[in-house]
Scaffold this active site. Sequence first.
Site, PDB file in Angstrom:
ATOM      1  CG  HIS A 187      -2.181  -0.634   1.154  1.00 45.93           C
ATOM      2  ND1 HIS A 187      -2.859  -1.092   2.268  1.00 45.93           N
ATOM      3  CD2 HIS A 187      -2.971  -0.936   0.098  1.00 45.93           C
ATOM      4  CE1 HIS A 187      -3.997  -1.652   1.897  1.00 45.93           C
ATOM      5  NE2 HIS A 187      -4.087  -1.563   0.589  1.00 45.93           N
ATOM      6  CB  CYS A 229      -2.775   0.243   8.803  1.00 45.49           C
ATOM      7  SG  CYS A 229      -1.581  -0.067   7.484  1.00 45.49           S
TER       8      CYS A 229
END
Length: 270
Positions: free
Chosen positions: A169, A263
């Site tokens: 990511h 996250c």
Amino acid sequence: MPESRVPRRRRYLVCEPRHFAVQYAINPWMHPEARVDTELAVEQWHKLIATYRACGHTVETVEPVPGLPDMVFAANCAVTVEGKVFGSLFHAPERRPESTHYETWFKAAGFDVYRPESVCEGEGDLVPAGRWILAGTGFRTTREAHREVQEHFGVPVIGLTLVDPLFYHLDTALFVLDEENIAYYPEAFSPGSREVLRRLYPDAVIATREDAMAFGLNSVSDGLHVFIAPGATALAEQLSERGYLPVPVDLSELLKAGGGIKCCTQEIRS
């Protein structure tokens, strides 16, 4: 002399890791055979939330759902810009049900939620950065989603290609320090994307591989405080030299699922 930095109060959306586990492997950090201490994960998460609040930030929570062990990673659920919400469509089928629960929260809070047609993983790959949105692709979010994002928000989207599966990511390889600057790990990106970042951010903070492997780039900044993994010591030193205040927060148990501070943190930009 370091620059004088000013924090800006933020509104964060989070989800307690009450049902956290590593039950499948959808990134290189995940090993289902390894033991996970859910109680420790919850304890570490609560320390993060307490730290945010101690720095003056508003924190709101989504109720965790049994059977969705990655729901703690709230950043992946959506991205918001000026009160508009762009939802998620996860690459992994195991995570797709999470989107419904976050969408329910946003709607109850008074937001309309756009459902993407293409695979898109929220702030995991979409990073609002002042005048534009930095958008990752290569492992999860698609380029088609980048186009959807630009049409939805009317904000320029800068596509960046990730090439190292450990940094699957964008928010594992880059984070925004303030409206003008970022920190990132160049080797996580394709040569062309590295050149784009060099041109856009000539004064960026450049992280080492050791910083990146410690999840030091999965950090959250309010413009002064940088909530950062304690293992990213060289990065923290650079930030201090630039006038930022590193605030170490240990989320090592959640790292077993390939997640860290950012996250766990969805920023609501109204």
